[in-house]
Design a protein around this motif. Structure first.
Motif, PDB file in Angstrom:
ATOM      1  N   GLY A  77      -2.498   8.218   6.728  1.00  0.00           N
ATOM      2  CA  GLY A  77      -1.586   7.946   5.626  1.00  0.00           C
ATOM      3  C   GLY A  77      -0.309   7.290   6.086  1.00  0.00           C
ATOM      4  N   VAL A  78       0.128   7.617   7.311  1.00  0.00           N
ATOM      5  CA  VAL A  78       1.347   7.009   7.842  1.00  0.00           C
ATOM      6  C   VAL A  78       1.129   5.519   8.080  1.00  0.00           C
ATOM      7  CG1 VAL A  78       2.956   7.029   9.769  1.00  0.00           C
ATOM      8  CG2 VAL A  78       2.098   9.183   8.843  1.00  0.00           C
ATOM      9  N   TYR A  79      -0.062   5.141   8.562  1.00  0.00           N
ATOM     10  CA  TYR A  79      -0.353   3.736   8.784  1.00  0.00           C
ATOM     11  C   TYR A  79      -0.483   2.982   7.473  1.00  0.00           C
ATOM     12  CZ  TYR A  79      -1.243   4.480  13.749  1.00  0.00           C
ATOM     13  OH  TYR A  79      -1.103   4.757  15.074  1.00  0.00           O
ATOM     14  N   ILE A  80      -0.968   3.651   6.428  1.00  0.00           N
ATOM     15  CA  ILE A  80      -1.156   2.994   5.143  1.00  0.00           C
ATOM     16  C   ILE A  80       0.177   2.663   4.491  1.00  0.00           C
ATOM     17  CG2 ILE A  80      -2.006   3.355   2.792  1.00  0.00           C
ATOM     18  CD1 ILE A  80      -4.328   4.893   3.948  1.00  0.00           C
ATOM     19  N   LEU A  81       1.191   3.519   4.659  1.00  0.00           N
ATOM     20  CA  LEU A  81       2.450   3.362   3.945  1.00  0.00           C
ATOM     21  C   LEU A  81       3.117   2.012   4.174  1.00  0.00           C
ATOM     22  CD1 LEU A  81       4.566   4.571   2.097  1.00  0.00           C
ATOM     23  CD2 LEU A  81       5.604   5.689   4.096  1.00  0.00           C
ATOM     24  N   PRO A  82       3.386   1.588   5.428  1.00  0.00           N
ATOM     25  CA  PRO A  82       4.029   0.268   5.602  1.00  0.00           C
ATOM     26  C   PRO A  82       3.159  -0.879   5.113  1.00  0.00           C
ATOM     27  CG  PRO A  82       3.342   1.155   7.722  1.00  0.00           C
ATOM     28  CD  PRO A  82       3.166   2.263   6.728  1.00  0.00           C
ATOM     29  N   ASN A  83       1.831  -0.749   5.228  1.00  0.00           N
ATOM     30  CA  ASN A  83       0.952  -1.808   4.749  1.00  0.00           C
ATOM     31  C   ASN A  83       0.948  -1.891   3.227  1.00  0.00           C
ATOM     32  OD1 ASN A  83       0.114  -2.629   7.324  1.00  0.00           O
ATOM     33  ND2 ASN A  83      -1.442  -1.028   7.412  1.00  0.00           N
ATOM     34  N   LEU A  84       1.143  -0.751   2.560  1.00  0.00           N
ATOM     35  CA  LEU A  84       1.258  -0.770   1.098  1.00  0.00           C
ATOM     36  C   LEU A  84       2.518  -1.506   0.662  1.00  0.00           C
ATOM     37  CD1 LEU A  84       0.111   2.803  -0.035  1.00  0.00           C
ATOM     38  CD2 LEU A  84      -1.042   0.621  -0.438  1.00  0.00           C
ATOM     39  N   VAL A  85       3.600  -1.309   1.417  1.00  0.00           N
ATOM     40  CA  VAL A  85       4.836  -2.032   1.114  1.00  0.00           C
ATOM     41  C   VAL A  85       4.623  -3.536   1.314  1.00  0.00           C
ATOM     42  CG1 VAL A  85       7.263  -2.310   1.715  1.00  0.00           C
ATOM     43  CG2 VAL A  85       6.241  -0.040   1.731  1.00  0.00           C
ATOM     44  N   THR A  86       3.891  -3.904   2.364  1.00  0.00           N
ATOM     45  CA  THR A  86       3.573  -5.314   2.594  1.00  0.00           C
ATOM     46  C   THR A  86       2.747  -5.887   1.449  1.00  0.00           C
ATOM     47  OG1 THR A  86       3.597  -4.959   4.993  1.00  0.00           O
ATOM     48  CG2 THR A  86       2.488  -6.934   4.192  1.00  0.00           C
ATOM     49  N   VAL A  87       1.778  -5.110   0.972  1.00  0.00           N
ATOM     50  CA  VAL A  87       0.976  -5.550  -0.179  1.00  0.00           C
ATOM     51  C   VAL A  87       1.858  -5.717  -1.414  1.00  0.00           C
ATOM     52  CG1 VAL A  87      -0.865  -4.858  -1.769  1.00  0.00           C
ATOM     53  CG2 VAL A  87      -1.173  -4.564   0.691  1.00  0.00           C
ATOM     54  N   GLY A  88       2.838  -4.809  -1.570  1.00  0.00           N
ATOM     55  CA  GLY A  88       3.768  -4.940  -2.684  1.00  0.00           C
ATOM     56  C   GLY A  88       4.556  -6.238  -2.608  1.00  0.00           C
ATOM     57  N   SER A  89       4.969  -6.628  -1.407  1.00  0.00           N
ATOM     58  CA  SER A  89       5.674  -7.891  -1.228  1.00  0.00           C
ATOM     59  C   SER A  89       4.786  -9.072  -1.595  1.00  0.00           C
ATOM     60  CB  SER A  89       6.150  -8.019   0.228  1.00  0.00           C
ATOM     61  OG  SER A  89       6.733  -9.279   0.467  1.00  0.00           O
ATOM     62  N   MET A  90       3.526  -9.009  -1.190  1.00  0.00           N
ATOM     63  CA  MET A  90       2.591 -10.081  -1.517  1.00  0.00           C
ATOM     64  C   MET A  90       2.310 -10.131  -3.019  1.00  0.00           C
ATOM     65  SD  MET A  90      -1.045 -10.941   0.308  1.00  0.00           S
ATOM     66  CE  MET A  90      -1.606  -9.237   0.158  1.00  0.00           C
ATOM     67  N   PHE A  91       2.235  -8.959  -3.649  1.00  0.00           N
ATOM     68  CA  PHE A  91       2.016  -8.908  -5.096  1.00  0.00           C
ATOM     69  C   PHE A  91       3.200  -9.521  -5.842  1.00  0.00           C
ATOM     70  CE2 PHE A  91       2.245  -6.541  -9.196  1.00  0.00           C
ATOM     71  CZ  PHE A  91       1.087  -7.057  -9.756  1.00  0.00           C
ATOM     72  N   GLY A  92       4.421  -9.285  -5.330  1.00  0.00           N
ATOM     73  CA  GLY A  92       5.593  -9.915  -5.928  1.00  0.00           C
ATOM     74  C   GLY A  92       5.496 -11.433  -5.875  1.00  0.00           C
ATOM     75  N   GLY A  93       5.015 -11.955  -4.742  1.00  0.00           N
ATOM     76  CA  GLY A  93       4.812 -13.395  -4.632  1.00  0.00           C
ATOM     77  C   GLY A  93       3.761 -13.903  -5.602  1.00  0.00           C
ATOM     78  N   PHE A  94       2.691 -13.122  -5.788  1.00  0.00           N
ATOM     79  CA  PHE A  94       1.629 -13.514  -6.723  1.00  0.00           C
ATOM     80  C   PHE A  94       2.152 -13.547  -8.164  1.00  0.00           C
ATOM     81  CE2 PHE A  94      -1.890 -12.122  -9.545  1.00  0.00           C
ATOM     82  CZ  PHE A  94      -2.689 -13.250  -9.425  1.00  0.00           C
ATOM     83  N   LEU A  95       2.913 -12.518  -8.540  1.00  0.00           N
ATOM     84  CA  LEU A  95       3.519 -12.514  -9.872  1.00  0.00           C
ATOM     85  C   LEU A  95       4.469 -13.695 -10.036  1.00  0.00           C
ATOM     86  CD1 LEU A  95       4.390  -8.766 -10.618  1.00  0.00           C
ATOM     87  CD2 LEU A  95       2.635 -10.186 -11.699  1.00  0.00           C
ATOM     88  N   GLY A  96       5.222 -14.000  -8.979  1.00  0.00           N
ATOM     89  CA  GLY A  96       6.132 -15.131  -9.033  1.00  0.00           C
ATOM     90  C   GLY A  96       5.393 -16.431  -9.307  1.00  0.00           C
ATOM     91  N   MET A  97       4.223 -16.622  -8.698  1.00  0.00           N
ATOM     92  CA  MET A  97       3.435 -17.828  -8.950  1.00  0.00           C
ATOM     93  C   MET A  97       3.003 -17.904 -10.405  1.00  0.00           C
ATOM     94  SD  MET A  97       1.038 -18.524  -5.616  1.00  0.00           S
ATOM     95  CE  MET A  97       0.667 -16.829  -5.174  1.00  0.00           C
ATOM     96  N   LEU A  98       2.551 -16.776 -10.962  1.00  0.00           N
ATOM     97  CA  LEU A  98       2.142 -16.761 -12.369  1.00  0.00           C
ATOM     98  C   LEU A  98       3.309 -17.104 -13.283  1.00  0.00           C
ATOM     99  CD1 LEU A  98      -0.158 -13.593 -12.483  1.00  0.00           C
ATOM    100  CD2 LEU A  98      -0.814 -15.985 -12.197  1.00  0.00           C
ATOM    101  N   TRP A  99       4.484 -16.539 -12.995  1.00  0.00           N
ATOM    102  CA  TRP A  99       5.663 -16.824 -13.819  1.00  0.00           C
ATOM    103  C   TRP A  99       6.108 -18.271 -13.669  1.00  0.00           C
ATOM    104  CZ3 TRP A  99       7.744 -11.522 -12.025  1.00  0.00           C
ATOM    105  CH2 TRP A  99       7.411 -10.539 -12.972  1.00  0.00           C
ATOM    106  N   ALA A 100       5.972 -18.834 -12.474  1.00  0.00           N
ATOM    107  CA  ALA A 100       6.343 -20.237 -12.281  1.00  0.00           C
ATOM    108  C   ALA A 100       5.431 -21.144 -13.102  1.00  0.00           C
ATOM    109  CB  ALA A 100       6.270 -20.604 -10.798  1.00  0.00           C
ATOM    110  N   ILE A 101       4.149 -20.846 -13.113  1.00  0.00           N
ATOM    111  CA  ILE A 101       3.198 -21.640 -13.896  1.00  0.00           C
ATOM    112  C   ILE A 101       3.504 -21.549 -15.384  1.00  0.00           C
ATOM    113  CG2 ILE A 101       0.762 -21.825 -14.562  1.00  0.00           C
ATOM    114  CD1 ILE A 101       0.091 -20.916 -11.693  1.00  0.00           C
TER     115      ILE A 101
END
Length: 256
Positions: free
Chosen positions: A13-37
């Protein structure tokens, strides 16, 4: 025994936590692309800033929980390529660069994305062999946030300046791309020597910055990133080169 406790690996679970935050950052970028379109450029700019905040947190969480790994480093770079390479390039192209005519806007937007990816690849290669005090080249999150800050600052520009905004966006995007792959040194803010030696002054300064941020967040954000962009060339060409003869060569630092 104590030795057995030290050798015991960290919980999954400790290893998953920082990677989940990284996924959250990537998801923010994905949402940003949708909003830009969809033409919601302000929402896209905010998404870039949220991704930058999460990108700064994942490494700190990994170090605090002793869960840093080679997998996390590679995943972080891939997430950065999406959130700070593809998303801002798409945002600035749809927002202003497509009005430049021909393929010039498209070429500059692609140049920004490509230079960002090159910046990340160079950082991965140089990690562990350079100083942590400086980045070599403009970090890709700072470049992405500079474009996002311009989008948010746009409403404060006079009406007379609006016709020149496509050309300004083109010049800024190209400059950011070249700065990312340059050898210009930027402060990394990883070594807080001033905060340790002058804690009271640092606290007062932080309070003043916080007050300005609350009052005019868009103006403060744009001014901060423009100041950071200029700080690299100023330090590199006016201070760093003067220090070399007296101090000797400095290790080549880097960070994305």
């Amino acid at each position: 025994m104590p030795g057995d406790v030290q050798e015991r690996p960290a919980r999954r679970g400790v290893y998953i936590l920082p990677n989940l935050v990284t996924v959250g950052s990537m998801f923010g970028g994905f949402l940003g692309m949708l909003w830009a379109i969809e033409g919601q450029y302000t929402h896209c700019a905010v998404a870039v800033f949220v991704s930058a905040f999460l990108d700064g947190m994942d490494g700190k969480i990994a170090r605090m929980t002793h869960s840093a790994s080679a997998f996390g480093v590679q995943m972080d770079s891939l997430a950065d390529a999406v959130a700070f390479g593809v998303t801002p390039a798409l945002m600035v192209y749809l927002w202003q660069l497509k009005d430049m005519g021909g393929r010039l806007g498209l070429a500059v937007a692609f140049l920004f994305m490509a230079c960002g990816v090159l910046r990340l690849a160079r950082f991965n290669v140089m990690t562990g062999s350079v100083s942590k005090k400086f980045f070599i080249g403009l970090p890709i999150p700072a470049a992405a946030c500079a474009l996002a800050a311009l989008v948010l600052f746009n409403q404060h520009l006079p009406v007379s300046v609006q016709p020149a905004l496509p050309a300004v966006s083109l010049g800024l995007t190209m400059s950011l791309a070249l700065l990312m792959v340059s050898r210009i040194r930027y402060f990394s803010f990883k070594e807080f020597g001033f905060f340790r030696t002058h804690p009271f002054r640092a606290l007062v300064g932080m309070l003043l910055l916080f007050a300005v941020l609350i009052t005019e967040p868009r103006i403060f954000g744009f001014s901060f990133f423009i100041g950071y962009l200029l700080s690299g060339p100023i330090y590199t060409f006016f201070f760093f080169r003067r220090k070399i003869p007296s101090e000797g060569a400095e290790p080549s630092p880097a960070r994305r």
